[in-house]
Design a protein around this motif. Structure first.
Motif, PDB file in Angstrom:
ATOM      1  N   PRO A  71       1.028  -0.966  -0.089  1.00 16.96           N
ATOM      2  CA  PRO A  71       0.192  -0.208   0.246  1.00 16.96           C
ATOM      3  C   PRO A  71       0.822   1.119   0.415  1.00 16.96           C
ATOM      4  O   PRO A  71       1.910   1.431  -0.038  1.00 16.96           O
ATOM      5  CB  PRO A  71      -0.340  -0.287   1.564  1.00 16.96           C
ATOM      6  N   SER A  72       0.371   2.417  -0.675  1.00 13.42           N
ATOM      7  CA  SER A  72       1.162   3.432  -0.537  1.00 13.42           C
ATOM      8  C   SER A  72       0.057   4.736  -1.020  1.00 13.42           C
ATOM      9  O   SER A  72      -0.400   4.525  -1.044  1.00 13.42           O
ATOM     10  CB  SER A  72       2.042   3.848  -2.044  1.00 13.42           C
ATOM     11  N   PHE A  73       0.473   5.948  -0.318  1.00 11.62           N
ATOM     12  CA  PHE A  73      -0.826   7.263  -0.842  1.00 11.62           C
ATOM     13  C   PHE A  73       0.075   7.293  -2.165  1.00 11.62           C
ATOM     14  O   PHE A  73       1.010   8.544  -1.890  1.00 11.62           O
ATOM     15  CB  PHE A  73      -0.515   8.273   0.603  1.00 11.62           C
ATOM     16  N   VAL A  74      -1.395   7.525  -3.595  1.00 19.28           N
ATOM     17  CA  VAL A  74      -0.728   7.835  -4.781  1.00 19.28           C
ATOM     18  C   VAL A  74      -1.688   9.129  -4.876  1.00 19.28           C
ATOM     19  O   VAL A  74      -3.223   9.033  -4.486  1.00 19.28           O
ATOM     20  CB  VAL A  74      -0.459   6.852  -5.381  1.00 19.28           C
ATOM     21  N   TYR A  75      -1.847   9.308  -5.776  1.00 16.25           N
ATOM     22  CA  TYR A  75      -2.059  10.548  -6.593  1.00 16.25           C
ATOM     23  C   TYR A  75      -3.169   9.554  -7.877  1.00 16.25           C
ATOM     24  O   TYR A  75      -2.884   9.072  -8.583  1.00 16.25           O
ATOM     25  CB  TYR A  75      -1.621  11.703  -7.938  1.00 16.25           C
ATOM     26  N   GLU A  83       1.089  -2.618  -6.438  1.00 21.89           N
ATOM     27  CA  GLU A  83       1.696  -3.088  -8.093  1.00 21.89           C
ATOM     28  C   GLU A  83       3.054  -1.993  -8.450  1.00 21.89           C
ATOM     29  O   GLU A  83       2.241  -1.579  -9.029  1.00 21.89           O
ATOM     30  CB  GLU A  83       1.255  -4.204  -8.965  1.00 21.89           C
ATOM     31  N   LEU A  84       3.604  -2.810  -8.123  1.00 25.08           N
ATOM     32  CA  LEU A  84       5.330  -2.271  -8.435  1.00 25.08           C
ATOM     33  C   LEU A  84       6.059  -2.638  -9.603  1.00 25.08           C
ATOM     34  O   LEU A  84       5.759  -3.713  -9.825  1.00 25.08           O
ATOM     35  CB  LEU A  84       6.027  -1.819  -7.331  1.00 25.08           C
ATOM     36  N   GLY A  85       6.750  -1.797 -10.153  1.00 27.13           N
ATOM     37  CA  GLY A  85       7.101  -2.372 -11.845  1.00 27.13           C
ATOM     38  C   GLY A  85       8.037  -1.617 -11.764  1.00 27.13           C
ATOM     39  O   GLY A  85       8.353  -0.617 -11.346  1.00 27.13           O
ATOM     40  N   PRO A  86       8.507  -1.484 -13.142  1.00 25.97           N
ATOM     41  CA  PRO A  86      10.120  -0.827 -14.066  1.00 25.97           C
ATOM     42  C   PRO A  86       9.528   0.686 -13.647  1.00 25.97           C
ATOM     43  O   PRO A  86      10.400   1.202 -13.744  1.00 25.97           O
ATOM     44  CB  PRO A  86      10.382  -1.497 -14.785  1.00 25.97           C
ATOM     45  N   VAL A 130       4.536   2.681 -10.099  1.00 25.05           N
ATOM     46  CA  VAL A 130       2.826   2.350 -10.007  1.00 25.05           C
ATOM     47  C   VAL A 130       2.652   1.534 -11.692  1.00 25.05           C
ATOM     48  O   VAL A 130       2.040   2.205 -12.554  1.00 25.05           O
ATOM     49  CB  VAL A 130       2.379   2.721  -9.991  1.00 25.05           C
ATOM     50  N   GLU A 131       2.638   0.122 -11.715  1.00 24.33           N
ATOM     51  CA  GLU A 131       2.359  -0.603 -12.694  1.00 24.33           C
ATOM     52  C   GLU A 131       0.486  -0.752 -12.456  1.00 24.33           C
ATOM     53  O   GLU A 131      -0.088  -0.390 -13.683  1.00 24.33           O
ATOM     54  CB  GLU A 131       2.199  -1.901 -12.292  1.00 24.33           C
ATOM     55  N   LYS A 132      -0.090  -1.104 -11.538  1.00 19.76           N
ATOM     56  CA  LYS A 132      -1.413  -0.792 -11.124  1.00 19.76           C
ATOM     57  C   LYS A 132      -1.623  -0.983  -9.863  1.00 19.76           C
ATOM     58  O   LYS A 132      -1.183  -1.136  -8.679  1.00 19.76           O
ATOM     59  CB  LYS A 132      -2.029  -2.112 -12.424  1.00 19.76           C
ATOM     60  N   PRO A 141      -2.478   3.654 -13.264  1.00 17.77           N
ATOM     61  CA  PRO A 141      -3.286   2.753 -13.962  1.00 17.77           C
ATOM     62  C   PRO A 141      -4.537   2.142 -12.537  1.00 17.77           C
ATOM     63  O   PRO A 141      -4.086   1.409 -11.716  1.00 17.77           O
ATOM     64  CB  PRO A 141      -2.953   1.573 -14.487  1.00 17.77           C
ATOM     65  N   GLY A 142      -6.235   1.813 -12.696  1.00 17.53           N
ATOM     66  CA  GLY A 142      -6.339   1.345 -11.850  1.00 17.53           C
ATOM     67  C   GLY A 142      -7.327   2.561 -10.553  1.00 17.53           C
ATOM     68  O   GLY A 142      -7.937   2.278  -9.711  1.00 17.53           O
TER      69      GLY A 142
END
Length: 335
Positions: A258-262, A286-289, A292-294, A267-268
């Motif tokens: 979990p993270s506090f995001v805009y 979900e983290l990716g290169p 935020v991947e989604k 995505p999503g």
């Protein structure tokens, strides 16, 4: 080559966080920045026989720019801690203005010299400092919502620990306990119905457990007799998130935290923004290169008790977010 920066590296969170990053094999270069003592902290850490090369910078001679230049990941624990309730000293508003100003100034530097960096904001109040960071990055034309994170991992770590105490799990980190919303008091919403593997929370312990996750920080302040706040556990939580992100950047799959995001920029995120009426919310990411991947909508299938917690959270978060946006747009750029 991965360059990591800790802005606020000499403080109670910054020093143990810098130590953990120095030990991380994924970090090649570690640059430390603070208003005092950074060369000493850097020299001390540089004697540790791990991979990362360490440098320390002070504000003089554009030290902030030198520290952050071309950084891959910038972690910001800078600021002053919350004072215990009822003690004389500064008000929450005083605290807000100081920390908000510190974060704004650091993000202005990062936007200029490391516009593509992942930015992890630890400085409280996260519910307001992350919106400040977003506004500064937007104004500079370098905002990428997938790369800006408010670190709420300490709430997750506490929830894992406290649930394990009730459920008798030997290793709390083996549990997945989603904690969503914001990062202070009633804005923190633990979703005990979604614990994996499942743990049954007795009804008579539910309210106290929620309260302990929401106000765990007060427990630490009280135990330290007002002489400090959560520093070691926060450093661990900040490192846990940073390490997951660095692993995801290297290509490891299935890393969620979990993270506090805009929300509108990830995505999503739109469905959650629509459901809450908020632009920022802590959700499982979900983290990716690319960062935020989604994000996963955690609001589906929650219990009535959890819906009540979410309602209180949304009400509190709205004002926190607005306060950050207003501050960012009403104070001049720092030179």
């Amino acid at each position: 080559m991965v360059k990591a920066v800790v802005a606020g590296a000499s403080g109670g969170i910054g020093q143990p966080l810098s130590l953990l990053l120095k030990l991380c094999p994924l970090v090649d270069e570690l640059a430390l920045y603070d208003v005092v003592n950074t060369p000493g902290v850097a020299t001390d850490l540089s004697h540790i026989s791990s991979t990362a090369k360490v440098t320390g910078y002070l504000p003089k001679d554009d030290g902030g720019k030198a520290a952050m230049k071309d950084a891959d990941i910038i972690v910001i624990p800078a600021g002053i801690p919350q004072k215990p309730a009822g003690k004389p000293g500064m008000t929450r508003d005083d605290l807000f203005k100081i920390n908000a100003g510190i974060v704004k100034g650091l993000i202005e530097i990062a936007a200029e010299v490391a516009p593509k960096a992942f930015i992890l904001v630890i400085s409280n109040p996260v519910n307001s400092t992350v919106p400040i960071a977003a506004e500064v990055l937007k104004a500079k034309g370098v905002f990428d919502a997938k790369k800006l994170f408010g670190v709420t991992t300490l709430d997750v770590v506490r929830a894992e620990t406290f649930v394990a105490e009730i459920g008798g799990q030997k290793t709390p980190s083996d549990l997945t306990v989603p904690v969503i919303g914001g990062h202070s008091g009633e804005t923190i919403v633990p979703l005990f119905s979604k614990i994996s593997p499942s743990v049954s929370i007795p009804d008579e312990k539910y309210d106290a457990l929620v309260n302990r996750v929401q106000f765990g920080g007060d427990e630490v302040v009280k135990a330290k007799d007002g002489a400090g706040s959560a520093t070691l556990s926060m450093a661990f939580a900040g490192y846990r998130f940073a390490e997951k992100l660095l692993k995801a950047v290297k290509g490891e799959k299935g890393l969620v935290e979990p993270s506090f995001v805009y929300l509108p920029g990830v995505p999503g995120g739109e469905a959650i923004a629509k459901a809450t009426g908020l632009d920022f919310f802590s959700v499982p990411v979900e983290l990716g290169p690319s960062g935020v991947e989604k994000v996963t909508n955690p609001l589906e299938g929650i219990t009535d008790k959890e819906k009540t917690l979410v309602d209180a959270c949304v009400s509190g978060l709205k004002g926190n977010i607005e306060k950050g946006v207003t501050f960012a747009n009403s104070t001049p750029e720092q030179k």
